[in-house]
Design a protein around this motif. Structure first.
Motif, PDB file in Angstrom:
ATOM      1  N   GLY A  44       0.806  -1.221   0.000  1.00  0.00           N
ATOM      2  CA  GLY A  44       0.000   0.000   0.000  1.00  0.00           C
ATOM      3  C   GLY A  44       0.832   1.260   0.000  1.00  0.00           C
ATOM      4  O   GLY A  44       0.427   2.286  -0.561  1.00  0.00           O
ATOM      5  N   GLY A  45       2.015   1.211   0.632  1.00  0.00           N
ATOM      6  CA  GLY A  45       2.819   2.417   0.761  1.00  0.00           C
ATOM      7  C   GLY A  45       3.918   2.568  -0.261  1.00  0.00           C
ATOM      8  O   GLY A  45       4.085   3.632  -0.861  1.00  0.00           O
ATOM      9  N   ILE A 179       1.451  12.248   1.832  1.00  0.00           N
ATOM     10  CA  ILE A 179       1.416  11.856   3.247  1.00  0.00           C
ATOM     11  C   ILE A 179       1.233  10.349   3.385  1.00  0.00           C
ATOM     12  O   ILE A 179       1.957   9.676   4.125  1.00  0.00           O
ATOM     13  CB  ILE A 179       0.279  12.595   3.979  1.00  0.00           C
ATOM     14  CG1 ILE A 179       0.537  14.107   3.990  1.00  0.00           C
ATOM     15  CG2 ILE A 179       0.123  12.062   5.409  1.00  0.00           C
ATOM     16  CD1 ILE A 179       1.801  14.511   4.703  1.00  0.00           C
ATOM     17  N   VAL A 180       0.261   9.789   2.658  1.00  0.00           N
ATOM     18  CA  VAL A 180      -0.010   8.357   2.735  1.00  0.00           C
ATOM     19  C   VAL A 180       1.206   7.563   2.251  1.00  0.00           C
ATOM     20  O   VAL A 180       1.591   6.557   2.865  1.00  0.00           O
ATOM     21  CB  VAL A 180      -1.252   7.993   1.904  1.00  0.00           C
ATOM     22  CG1 VAL A 180      -1.438   6.480   1.836  1.00  0.00           C
ATOM     23  CG2 VAL A 180      -2.490   8.641   2.510  1.00  0.00           C
ATOM     24  N   ALA A 181       1.824   8.008   1.162  1.00  0.00           N
ATOM     25  CA  ALA A 181       2.987   7.301   0.612  1.00  0.00           C
ATOM     26  C   ALA A 181       4.134   7.261   1.617  1.00  0.00           C
ATOM     27  O   ALA A 181       4.737   6.206   1.849  1.00  0.00           O
ATOM     28  CB  ALA A 181       3.443   7.972  -0.683  1.00  0.00           C
ATOM     29  N   VAL A 182       4.438   8.393   2.227  1.00  0.00           N
ATOM     30  CA  VAL A 182       5.561   8.468   3.162  1.00  0.00           C
ATOM     31  C   VAL A 182       5.260   7.697   4.444  1.00  0.00           C
ATOM     32  O   VAL A 182       6.070   6.882   4.913  1.00  0.00           O
ATOM     33  CB  VAL A 182       5.896   9.940   3.486  1.00  0.00           C
ATOM     34  CG1 VAL A 182       6.929  10.032   4.611  1.00  0.00           C
ATOM     35  CG2 VAL A 182       6.410  10.657   2.244  1.00  0.00           C
ATOM     36  N   VAL A 183       4.085   7.936   5.030  1.00  0.00           N
ATOM     37  CA  VAL A 183       3.731   7.301   6.301  1.00  0.00           C
ATOM     38  C   VAL A 183       3.675   5.782   6.173  1.00  0.00           C
ATOM     39  O   VAL A 183       4.224   5.044   7.008  1.00  0.00           O
ATOM     40  CB  VAL A 183       2.380   7.849   6.827  1.00  0.00           C
ATOM     41  CG1 VAL A 183       1.861   6.990   7.973  1.00  0.00           C
ATOM     42  CG2 VAL A 183       2.539   9.290   7.281  1.00  0.00           C
ATOM     43  N   ILE A 217      -3.040  -2.446  -2.518  1.00  0.00           N
ATOM     44  CA  ILE A 217      -3.302  -1.301  -3.396  1.00  0.00           C
ATOM     45  C   ILE A 217      -4.696  -0.706  -3.174  1.00  0.00           C
ATOM     46  O   ILE A 217      -4.844   0.513  -3.049  1.00  0.00           O
ATOM     47  CB  ILE A 217      -3.133  -1.727  -4.871  1.00  0.00           C
ATOM     48  CG1 ILE A 217      -1.678  -2.125  -5.121  1.00  0.00           C
ATOM     49  CG2 ILE A 217      -3.552  -0.588  -5.807  1.00  0.00           C
ATOM     50  CD1 ILE A 217      -1.425  -2.685  -6.506  1.00  0.00           C
ATOM     51  N   VAL A 218      -5.716  -1.569  -3.104  1.00  0.00           N
ATOM     52  CA  VAL A 218      -7.097  -1.076  -3.015  1.00  0.00           C
ATOM     53  C   VAL A 218      -7.499  -0.773  -1.574  1.00  0.00           C
ATOM     54  O   VAL A 218      -7.923   0.344  -1.258  1.00  0.00           O
ATOM     55  CB  VAL A 218      -8.085  -2.091  -3.632  1.00  0.00           C
ATOM     56  CG1 VAL A 218      -9.524  -1.578  -3.507  1.00  0.00           C
ATOM     57  CG2 VAL A 218      -7.736  -2.348  -5.089  1.00  0.00           C
ATOM     58  N   TYR A 224      -6.668   4.580   2.213  1.00  0.00           N
ATOM     59  CA  TYR A 224      -6.107   5.583   3.121  1.00  0.00           C
ATOM     60  C   TYR A 224      -5.866   6.919   2.423  1.00  0.00           C
ATOM     61  O   TYR A 224      -5.838   7.972   3.061  1.00  0.00           O
ATOM     62  CB  TYR A 224      -4.823   5.066   3.766  1.00  0.00           C
ATOM     63  CG  TYR A 224      -5.104   4.231   4.997  1.00  0.00           C
ATOM     64  CD1 TYR A 224      -5.335   4.827   6.226  1.00  0.00           C
ATOM     65  CD2 TYR A 224      -5.160   2.845   4.923  1.00  0.00           C
ATOM     66  CE1 TYR A 224      -5.612   4.075   7.351  1.00  0.00           C
ATOM     67  CE2 TYR A 224      -5.439   2.075   6.034  1.00  0.00           C
ATOM     68  CZ  TYR A 224      -5.666   2.697   7.252  1.00  0.00           C
ATOM     69  OH  TYR A 224      -5.952   1.948   8.369  1.00  0.00           O
ATOM     70  N   PHE A 225      -5.691   6.899   1.096  1.00  0.00           N
ATOM     71  CA  PHE A 225      -5.637   8.154   0.341  1.00  0.00           C
ATOM     72  C   PHE A 225      -6.981   8.875   0.443  1.00  0.00           C
ATOM     73  O   PHE A 225      -7.037  10.088   0.711  1.00  0.00           O
ATOM     74  CB  PHE A 225      -5.290   7.869  -1.120  1.00  0.00           C
ATOM     75  CG  PHE A 225      -5.529   9.039  -2.031  1.00  0.00           C
ATOM     76  CD1 PHE A 225      -4.729  10.167  -1.968  1.00  0.00           C
ATOM     77  CD2 PHE A 225      -6.568   9.020  -2.955  1.00  0.00           C
ATOM     78  CE1 PHE A 225      -4.960  11.260  -2.798  1.00  0.00           C
ATOM     79  CE2 PHE A 225      -6.807  10.094  -3.794  1.00  0.00           C
ATOM     80  CZ  PHE A 225      -5.996  11.223  -3.709  1.00  0.00           C
ATOM     81  N   LEU A 226      -8.083   8.135   0.249  1.00  0.00           N
ATOM     82  CA  LEU A 226      -9.418   8.724   0.405  1.00  0.00           C
ATOM     83  C   LEU A 226      -9.628   9.229   1.833  1.00  0.00           C
ATOM     84  O   LEU A 226     -10.185  10.311   2.050  1.00  0.00           O
ATOM     85  CB  LEU A 226     -10.493   7.695   0.061  1.00  0.00           C
ATOM     86  CG  LEU A 226     -10.615   7.275  -1.403  1.00  0.00           C
ATOM     87  CD1 LEU A 226     -11.607   6.120  -1.526  1.00  0.00           C
ATOM     88  CD2 LEU A 226     -11.061   8.451  -2.268  1.00  0.00           C
ATOM     89  N   PHE A 227      -9.175   8.435   2.805  1.00  0.00           N
ATOM     90  CA  PHE A 227      -9.312   8.819   4.208  1.00  0.00           C
ATOM     91  C   PHE A 227      -8.566  10.121   4.491  1.00  0.00           C
ATOM     92  O   PHE A 227      -9.093  11.022   5.153  1.00  0.00           O
ATOM     93  CB  PHE A 227      -8.769   7.684   5.077  1.00  0.00           C
ATOM     94  CG  PHE A 227      -9.054   7.841   6.545  1.00  0.00           C
ATOM     95  CD1 PHE A 227     -10.344   7.737   7.036  1.00  0.00           C
ATOM     96  CD2 PHE A 227      -8.023   8.061   7.443  1.00  0.00           C
ATOM     97  CE1 PHE A 227     -10.612   7.860   8.390  1.00  0.00           C
ATOM     98  CE2 PHE A 227      -8.276   8.193   8.800  1.00  0.00           C
ATOM     99  CZ  PHE A 227      -9.567   8.086   9.274  1.00  0.00           C
TER     100      PHE A 227
END
Length: 297
Positions: A44-45, A179-183, A217-218, A224-227
């Motif tokens: 996911g990240g 943010i989501v990618a890094v975290v 991915i989903v 978490y991108f939507l979140f």
């Protein structure tokens, strides 16, 4: 209008999270639940991080290191705490305590750090949703009240509440996808030792590979991108209550895809959750993203 759209984004994220239980049920038997948690963070990240790098969106100047590390630790700790709680206390008790405690803990965090009391609508919605969550899982299995498991479930709920609160501060400073990618990439690195402790051969199987991609991915990266996008316009307490759409989705998928049977009480619980979540969406208010993180009461 932005607040309503943000609420729907968070609810859609919760719906995607709700597919994880069904996906895990379709995974090979050799897939350990703790490893699945580590794999979903990695898938996911890290791909999101690569996309962010390729698009040139990663700008490390004035990067909030303290908040990023805290959010990463919260997300990394949530996975083993939740799965350990479920193993020790059972799916019903572990899920109800972990997911049901998160909205209350989130409201307490906002009250302590932001001197902000949740609205009456939030309380009504949260009480209805938590009651509905309990009713969905009641009598689903024999109860195993393990005190250590309960502590771990509460720790999982606190981890998610803290992650949501800190992420709400981060999205006010950087794009949500960054943010989501890094975290999540940092969280995946933190949990990476688990990948060497368990068998990973199941990923090579067709359903194992498909389940891993879906979870990563989903149900993780995109969800978490939507979140995070929703947190731009919503208080963390509201977002965590809307996240109770996760067990609601899981219960409905269990009925319509897995063939599970629900008695009358869980169906009433589903009704409570639908009413509670609907109230919160209709009464969504814009959040204040300019409040500093360490504001004391």
């Amino acid at each position: 209008m932005q607040e309503k759209l943000a609420a729907f984004m968070v609810l859609l994220a919760a719906i995607l999270w709700g597919t994880t239980g069904t996906a895990q049920a379709l995974a090979p038997e050799a897939a350990h639940s703790v490893v699945i948690g580590a794999v979903r963070l990695a898938l996911g990240g890290i791909p999101l991080f690569m996309i962010v790098l390729l698009l040139g969106k990663l700008n490390l100047s004035h990067w909030p290191v303290k908040e990023t590390l805290l959010a990463s630790l919260c997300m990394a700790s949530y996975q083993p705490l939740f799965f350990s709680a479920v193993t020790m206390t059972g799916v019903a008790i572990g899920t109800v305590i972990a997911i049901g405690s998160a909205p209350i803990l989130s409201g307490m965090i906002e009250w302590v750090f932001l001197n902000k009391s949740p609205s009456k609508v939030w309380w009504y919605s949260t009480v209805l949703s938590v009651m509905g969550c309990i009713m969905i899982f009641v009598n689903k299995e024999s109860m195993n009240v393990d005190p250590y498991g309960i502590v771990m479930a509460l720790g999982a709920g606190l981890s998610f509440a803290c992650y949501t609160f800190v992420s709400g501060k981060l999205v006010g400073k950087h794009p949500p996808i960054v943010i989501v990618a890094v975290v999540f990439s940092i969280s995946a690195v933190i949990l990476s030792p688990l990948l060497f402790l368990y068998d990973l051969s199941w990923i090579k199987e067709g359903n194992g590979f498909a389940v891993s991609l879906h979870l990563g991915i989903v149900a993780t990266g995109f969800a978490y991108f939507l979140f995070a996008k929703g947190l731009i316009h919503l208080p963390s307490s509201t977002a965590v209550t809307l996240a109770l759409g996760e067990p609601l989705t899981a219960a409905l998928l269990g009925v319509f895809l897995i063939g599970e049977h629900l008695a009358l009480t869980p169906w009433i619980g589903i009704g409570f959750m639908l009413v509670g979540i609907g109230m919160l969406i209709l009464n969504s208010e814009d959040r204040n993203i300019e409040t500093d993180f360490f504001v004391s009461k």
